[in-house]
Design a protein around this motif. Structure first.
Motif, PDB file in Angstrom:
ATOM      1  N   ASP A   1     -65.980 -14.501  16.634  1.00  0.00           N
ATOM      2  CA  ASP A   1     -65.153 -14.792  17.808  1.00  0.00           C
ATOM      3  C   ASP A   1     -63.670 -14.639  17.523  1.00  0.00           C
ATOM      4  O   ASP A   1     -62.877 -14.410  18.427  1.00  0.00           O
ATOM      5  N   ARG A   2     -63.306 -14.827  16.248  1.00  0.00           N
ATOM      6  CA  ARG A   2     -61.879 -14.785  15.930  1.00  0.00           C
ATOM      7  C   ARG A   2     -61.406 -13.355  15.766  1.00  0.00           C
ATOM      8  O   ARG A   2     -60.429 -12.943  16.392  1.00  0.00           O
ATOM      9  N   ALA A   3     -62.049 -12.641  14.892  1.00  0.00           N
ATOM     10  CA  ALA A   3     -61.608 -11.269  14.666  1.00  0.00           C
ATOM     11  C   ALA A   3     -62.740 -10.500  14.018  1.00  0.00           C
ATOM     12  O   ALA A   3     -63.486 -11.035  13.213  1.00  0.00           O
ATOM     13  N   SER A   4     -62.856  -9.261  14.386  1.00  0.00           N
ATOM     14  CA  SER A   4     -63.858  -8.433  13.738  1.00  0.00           C
ATOM     15  C   SER A   4     -63.372  -6.999  13.742  1.00  0.00           C
ATOM     16  O   SER A   4     -62.495  -6.620  14.516  1.00  0.00           O
ATOM     17  N   TYR A   5     -63.931  -6.228  12.822  1.00  0.00           N
ATOM     18  CA  TYR A   5     -63.513  -4.842  12.685  1.00  0.00           C
ATOM     19  C   TYR A   5     -64.731  -4.037  12.304  1.00  0.00           C
ATOM     20  O   TYR A   5     -65.525  -4.444  11.463  1.00  0.00           O
ATOM     21  N   SER A   6     -64.892  -2.924  12.962  1.00  0.00           N
ATOM     22  CA  SER A   6     -66.025  -2.090  12.635  1.00  0.00           C
ATOM     23  C   SER A   6     -65.533  -0.718  12.246  1.00  0.00           C
ATOM     24  O   SER A   6     -65.129   0.078  13.094  1.00  0.00           O
ATOM     25  N   ALA A   7     -65.537  -0.490  10.958  1.00  0.00           N
ATOM     26  CA  ALA A   7     -65.032   0.791  10.456  1.00  0.00           C
ATOM     27  C   ALA A   7     -65.907   1.936  10.920  1.00  0.00           C
ATOM     28  O   ALA A   7     -65.413   3.000  11.299  1.00  0.00           O
ATOM     29  N   ALA A   8     -67.217   1.698  10.945  1.00  0.00           N
ATOM     30  CA  ALA A   8     -68.131   2.795  11.278  1.00  0.00           C
ATOM     31  C   ALA A   8     -67.937   3.245  12.716  1.00  0.00           C
ATOM     32  O   ALA A   8     -67.880   4.448  13.005  1.00  0.00           O
ATOM     33  N   VAL A   9     -67.801   2.257  13.622  1.00  0.00           N
ATOM     34  CA  VAL A   9     -67.612   2.615  15.027  1.00  0.00           C
ATOM     35  C   VAL A   9     -66.308   3.374  15.199  1.00  0.00           C
ATOM     36  O   VAL A   9     -66.225   4.395  15.894  1.00  0.00           O
ATOM     37  N   PHE A  10     -65.289   2.866  14.499  1.00  0.00           N
ATOM     38  CA  PHE A  10     -63.983   3.510  14.576  1.00  0.00           C
ATOM     39  C   PHE A  10     -64.060   4.941  14.094  1.00  0.00           C
ATOM     40  O   PHE A  10     -63.605   5.885  14.739  1.00  0.00           O
ATOM     41  N   PHE A  11     -64.687   5.102  12.933  1.00  0.00           N
ATOM     42  CA  PHE A  11     -64.797   6.424  12.354  1.00  0.00           C
ATOM     43  C   PHE A  11     -65.640   7.324  13.246  1.00  0.00           C
ATOM     44  O   PHE A  11     -65.297   8.487  13.480  1.00  0.00           O
ATOM     45  N   GLY A  12     -66.729   6.735  13.785  1.00  0.00           N
ATOM     46  CA  GLY A  12     -67.607   7.518  14.651  1.00  0.00           C
ATOM     47  C   GLY A  12     -66.858   8.038  15.862  1.00  0.00           C
ATOM     48  O   GLY A  12     -66.938   9.220  16.207  1.00  0.00           O
ATOM     49  N   SER A  13     -66.078   7.150  16.496  1.00  0.00           N
ATOM     50  CA  SER A  13     -65.401   7.614  17.700  1.00  0.00           C
ATOM     51  C   SER A  13     -64.324   8.627  17.358  1.00  0.00           C
ATOM     52  O   SER A  13     -64.134   9.601  18.091  1.00  0.00           O
ATOM     53  N   LEU A  14     -63.647   8.410  16.213  1.00  0.00           N
ATOM     54  CA  LEU A  14     -62.662   9.411  15.801  1.00  0.00           C
ATOM     55  C   LEU A  14     -63.349  10.748  15.575  1.00  0.00           C
ATOM     56  O   LEU A  14     -62.860  11.796  16.012  1.00  0.00           O
ATOM     57  N   ALA A  15     -64.491  10.685  14.885  1.00  0.00           N
ATOM     58  CA  ALA A  15     -65.214  11.911  14.578  1.00  0.00           C
ATOM     59  C   ALA A  15     -65.676  12.602  15.844  1.00  0.00           C
ATOM     60  O   ALA A  15     -65.861  13.811  15.866  1.00  0.00           O
ATOM     61  N   CYS A  16     -65.888  11.857  16.945  1.00  0.00           N
ATOM     62  CA  CYS A  16     -66.277  12.495  18.199  1.00  0.00           C
ATOM     63  C   CYS A  16     -65.058  13.041  18.942  1.00  0.00           C
ATOM     64  O   CYS A  16     -65.065  14.158  19.442  1.00  0.00           O
ATOM     65  N   PHE A  17     -64.001  12.216  19.005  1.00  0.00           N
ATOM     66  CA  PHE A  17     -62.901  12.559  19.898  1.00  0.00           C
ATOM     67  C   PHE A  17     -62.051  13.697  19.366  1.00  0.00           C
ATOM     68  O   PHE A  17     -61.600  14.547  20.132  1.00  0.00           O
ATOM     69  N   ILE A  18     -61.837  13.721  18.050  1.00  0.00           N
ATOM     70  CA  ILE A  18     -60.937  14.750  17.530  1.00  0.00           C
ATOM     71  C   ILE A  18     -61.500  16.147  17.786  1.00  0.00           C
ATOM     72  O   ILE A  18     -60.796  17.009  18.335  1.00  0.00           O
ATOM     73  N   PRO A  19     -62.780  16.396  17.479  1.00  0.00           N
ATOM     74  CA  PRO A  19     -63.307  17.723  17.813  1.00  0.00           C
ATOM     75  C   PRO A  19     -63.286  18.000  19.312  1.00  0.00           C
ATOM     76  O   PRO A  19     -63.012  19.134  19.737  1.00  0.00           O
ATOM     77  N   LEU A  20     -63.507  16.942  20.098  1.00  0.00           N
ATOM     78  CA  LEU A  20     -63.515  17.123  21.549  1.00  0.00           C
ATOM     79  C   LEU A  20     -62.138  17.575  22.034  1.00  0.00           C
ATOM     80  O   LEU A  20     -62.017  18.566  22.775  1.00  0.00           O
ATOM     81  N   VAL A  21     -61.113  16.856  21.593  1.00  0.00           N
ATOM     82  CA  VAL A  21     -59.757  17.203  22.008  1.00  0.00           C
ATOM     83  C   VAL A  21     -59.404  18.594  21.512  1.00  0.00           C
ATOM     84  O   VAL A  21     -58.827  19.412  22.228  1.00  0.00           O
ATOM     85  N   TYR A  22     -59.779  18.865  20.248  1.00  0.00           N
ATOM     86  CA  TYR A  22     -59.486  20.174  19.669  1.00  0.00           C
ATOM     87  C   TYR A  22     -60.134  21.264  20.523  1.00  0.00           C
ATOM     88  O   TYR A  22     -59.503  22.264  20.866  1.00  0.00           O
TER      89      TYR A  22
END
Lengths: 226, 668
Positions: free
Chosen positions: B529-550
């Protein structure tokens, strides 16, 4: 006098006390001596006395390593070093009378004062020591201090070195009288050190003379850092 | 039982490093042997050390006595979770650096190579021995070996005056620091004369002595780590050293100081007073702020990285201080959090800073330039180096999903709990520190943008940059190893945190426990509830969006516009020299923080036909601390020089009188 008395420890300690007294006398003689040649002879006599006293201790206490160190003393301090020193002063032709920084009577007075201090200081140590020679620790310390004084008051390099060697003699005597000598390894090491030190100092003598045309160490004052 | 224990394995590996060095110095001119066999072998040993240390972290502590050293004073060795962690850092980082160094060497260095090989591997082995040492004597021997070998590595090109000067400064500060460490061990050993760490742990815990021991250790290790005001050697020594050596020093050697300080303050002194932590916090904060401001205004790429190292050491010290504060108020869970952040940042910094130093090495070899003002546009000529350096830059700037983000995030998280401290002033002041850390992180990002942008982007500022060649194969492997380390450490934070758990248990007596309550992909160190971070989700979305934008840009924009000369603002001519320079880019920072800097400027007169503009920024601490101390020392030596009359009789008199006085005194 029976044979039993001659080998008893009481007689031995008398003999050692005699040696110690001679050493002290020689120490004063060296302090007062002006001629380099006589100085070397005195040094040789000191070595001889030292060798004798070590031998006496060895015979009375049956410590085998003391025979070795007596032999070593004889070889090194009675034969080798005086020979080297004689050769040295012949090569350097420095037989002149020594000028001292202080005059001789003053030096002798300071020497007497030092002997008093040495005896005073050595008193508690000789109480602790259990050797037959313990009474001589004060004399040994006095000899060390007298040689040191000699080193300070002489202005020529060769007498200073003789004083240094005499100090080593006195130290050796102190070690024999306080604890029947140092371990053999240490003694061998010191003997070697003295020899090597002598060789190095001889080299230095020649260098000093090359540089200043004299062996007077007062010339060395010029080389200190401004 | 298996006879060969982990400690023995690490010991053999360290001896293997020494052996490699010995072989190198025996065959100093065999270039192929040294560069193609010995250095890669050293890298392999690094991997072995890392693996052994990894298993040692999970295992129980092991001890051993070596029949070396002085009589009656053998070397005691010990490996526990703390030393195993730093050994892991050493092994994993050095593997990348060694393989890079294999490619970095040039045949033209001649017989120097063998010596370098010996020094480099002796340096590695001595660092391993520092971590393994379990008594003050072995520690100091290893520590001094480390200082000496690194000194000779720094002064490899000793024909340059400024490199000799930098090396001297480094050696001087290293030795002043070593004296502090030695005295600290002396205080802790007490009068018993037992220098094993076991005896020091039993050191009396009352009175002023623990504080004195801590302050001495802080001084000594701070000098090695580059904490303010002992940092001056860092920006001199790092640019002077060959790049693999600067990478090793910045990435690993600075961490040995952190290791030593952790060992002394937690293990040996058992972290007693809260103000120790506050002192560390203040020093760390000052160091970090100072480092990052100076990093932002540097014009030499290696000096920039050196100042950035100072900043990161500052951050590590801040985390360290916070751990001490929590620990002294008996809050094991929170101090475990702060400690985890600290150690995590040590590991991260080791990876990304050595990656960056190595990439500057490639740039230096390709162009011969360290000055940012003469670089630029290298991404075209050296794509490998540029893209791998980009990974390091992003990690260093603390951007997700790379590793730098995780540790800085954890550090900030641990600051959010300072309001629970049972101390009024600390409650109020520590949040300010958190804000300052946010500022530092932002400025670090700025410095990194400058580093990458000026070197790799834009147009080449000099003609010759067009001919720059990319890094060789071995160099690429080294860079790739470190860059993938940055990725890996950022993507699996929960594994790293689990790995650090034994260290936290050892030092602060508590752990973080379960950090991934909702599955491995969500990291929540305290409570989801206080704070959380998900590296995998972050990386996954980056890995999707960058090729998409490109793809989108490529599909809809490319090919629809033509390149024409831009509106040229009235200048008929545009040259690469008109680009924003390093000085220009740093100018706003220089303006804002002008009161921190000591600047001398030369403005040309308007009528000068060959105008030159010069602006030199110097370290104010050099003038405020070092020069007065130097003057004081000189005055003191002048006083003592009075004793030196140059007369042998007087010198003899000194010792004679001393002897007499001592004899009479002992009699009385």
């Amino acid at each position: 006098m029976t044979l039993a008395y001659l080998t008893s420890s009481a007689f031995a300690s008398q003999l050692i006390n005699l040696c110690a007294a001679i050493l002290l006398l020689l120490g004063f003689a060296m302090l007062a001596q002006r001629r380099v040649l006589s100085l070397i002879n005195l040094f040789m006599m000191q070595g001889l006395v030292l060798c004798t006293s070590t031998l006496i201790v060895a015979i009375t206490t049956h410590q085998p390593h003391l025979y070795w160190s007596a032999g070593l003393t004889f070889l090194l301090k009675v034969l080798a070093l005086p020979y080297i020193l004689h050769r040295l002063i012949r090569r350097l032709s420095v037989k002149w009378d020594i000028e001292t920084l202080l005059n001789i009577p003053t030096t002798m007075l300071i020497g007497i004062f030092l002997v008093i201090i040495a005896f005073n200081v050595a008193q508690p140590i000789s109480l602790l020591s259990g050797t037959i020679t313990r009474a001589t620790i004060g004399i040994a310390l006095a000899c060390v201090l007298l040689s040191f004084l000699m080193m300070i008051t002489r202005s020529k390099a060769v007498p200073q070195v003789i004083a240094f060697l005499a100090m080593e003699n006195a130290l050796f005597f102190a070690a024999t009288s306080a604890t029947y000598g140092m371990p053999m390894v240490v003694e061998l090491g010191i003997a070697l050190d003295v020899l090597v030190g002598m060789v190095i100092l001889a080299v230095f003598f020649f260098q000093i003379r090359e540089q200043f045309d004299s062996l007077d160490i007062r010339h060395m004052e010029k080389v200190h850092e401004e | 039982m298996s006879e060969l224990r982990l400690l023995d394995g690490i010991l053999i590996a360290a001896l293997g490093w020494l052996l490699i060095g010995a072989v190198g110095v025996v065959f100093p001119r065999r270039f192929t042997l040294i560069s193609k066999i010995l250095f890669p072998l050293g890298a392999a040993i690094g991997i072995v050390v890392a693996l052994l240390a990894l298993s040692a972290m999970m295992a129980a502590p092991e001890t051993r006595q070596l029949p070396l050293g002085l009589p009656d004073l053998p070397f005691h060795l010990r490996v526990d979770a703390l030393s195993a962690f730093f050994l892991f850092l050493l092994g994993a980082t050095s593997a990348g650096i060694s393989i890079y160094a294999a490619g970095y060497m040039r045949r033209s260095e001649g017989a120097q190579l063998g010596l370098q090989c010996l020094l480099y591997h002796a340096f590695l082995a001595s660092m391993a021995f520092v971590m393994l040492a379990d008594d003050g004597y072995a520690f100091m021997v290893a520590w001094e070996t480390m200082a000496l070998t690194s000194f000779f590595l720094v002064t490899a090109e000793h024909r340059h005056e400024e490199i000799r000067r930098a090396g001297y400064l480094y050696l001087l500060i290293a030795h002043v620091g070593a004296v502090g460490i030695l005295l600290s061990f002396g205080v802790m050993a007490g009068s018993a004369g037992d220098y094993t760490f076991d005896a020091m742990r039993a050191f009396s815990r009352t009175g002023i002595w623990p504080t004195i021991a801590f302050l001495l250790a802080l001084f000594g290790f701070g000098a090695k780590a580059g904490a303010l005001p002992m940092h001056v050697w860092l920006p001199e020594a790092h640019p002077a050293a060959p790049s693999p050596v600067s990478a090793m020093m910045s990435g690993v050697m600075l961490k040995t100081a952190i290791y030593g300080l952790l060992r002394v303050s937690f293990d040996l002194l058992n972290a007693q007073l809260w103000w120790w932590g506050v002192l560390l916090l203040v020093i760390g904060l000052a160091t970090a702020l100072f480092g990052v401001i100076y990093a932002a205004i540097q014009t030499d790429m290696k000096r920039l990285l050196a100042y950035s190292s100072i900043e990161n050491i500052g951050l590590i010290l801040v985390g360290f201080g916070l751990t001490l504060v929590f620990k002294s108020f008996r809050l094991p869970a929170l101090s475990a959090l702060a400690l985890t952040a600290t150690l995590y940042h040590c590991l991260n910094h080791a990876f990304f800073k050595s990656l960056l130093f190595l990439s500057t090495g490639s740039v230096l070899h390709a162009t011969g330039e360290r000055n940012l003002g003469k670089l630029g546009g290298l991404i075209h000529a050296m794509p490998w180096v540029a893209w791998l350096a980009l990974v390091g830059v992003l990690a260093s700037a603390g951007l997700p999903p790379l590793n730098g983000f995780v540790s800085e995030w954890l550090l900030l998280q641990s600051f959010l709990f300072t309001s629970g401290l049972p101390h009024g002033y600390l409650n109020m002041l520590l949040p300010v520190v958190a804000a300052a850390i946010a500022l530092i992180a932002a400025l670090a990002g700025f410095a990194m943008v400058k580093f990458f942008g000026v070197i790799f982007l834009g147009q080449p500022r000099e003609e010759k940059l067009g001919q720059a060649h990319d890094a060789g194969r071995l160099e690429r492997i080294g860079l790739l190893w470190l860059a993938s380390g940055c990725f890996l450490l950022g993507l699996v934070p929960h594994m790293i945190i689990a790995l650090l758990d034994p260290v936290a248990q050892l030092l602060v007596g508590g752990g973080l426990g379960e950090v991934t309550p909702h599955g491995w992909w969500l990291l929540a160190p305290i409570h989801p509830d206080r704070a959380s971070y998900s590296a995998a989700v972050f990386f996954g979305s980056l890995a999707c969006f960058i090729p998409l934008v490109y793809w989108l840009v490529h599909r809809f924009l490319h090919g629809r516009f033509t390149r024409v000369p831009p509106w040229d603002c009235g200048f008929p001519l545009q040259t690469p020299r008109m680009q924003d320079t390093a000085e220009g880019f740093g100018q706003p920072i220089r303006r804002i923080f002008t009161s921190f800097l000591r600047r001398t400027r030369e403005h040309p007169s308007p009528f000068d036909t060959a105008p030159r503009y010069r602006s030199i920024v110097e370290d104010p601490i050099w003038y405020a601390v070092y020069l007065p101390v130097a003057r004081l020392v000189e005055r003191a030596t002048r006083l003592i020089a009075f004793l030196q009359q140059g007369r042998i009789a007087i010198y003899l008199m000194y010792s004679f009188v001393t002897l007499l006085v001592l004899l009479v005194l002992t009699r009385g």
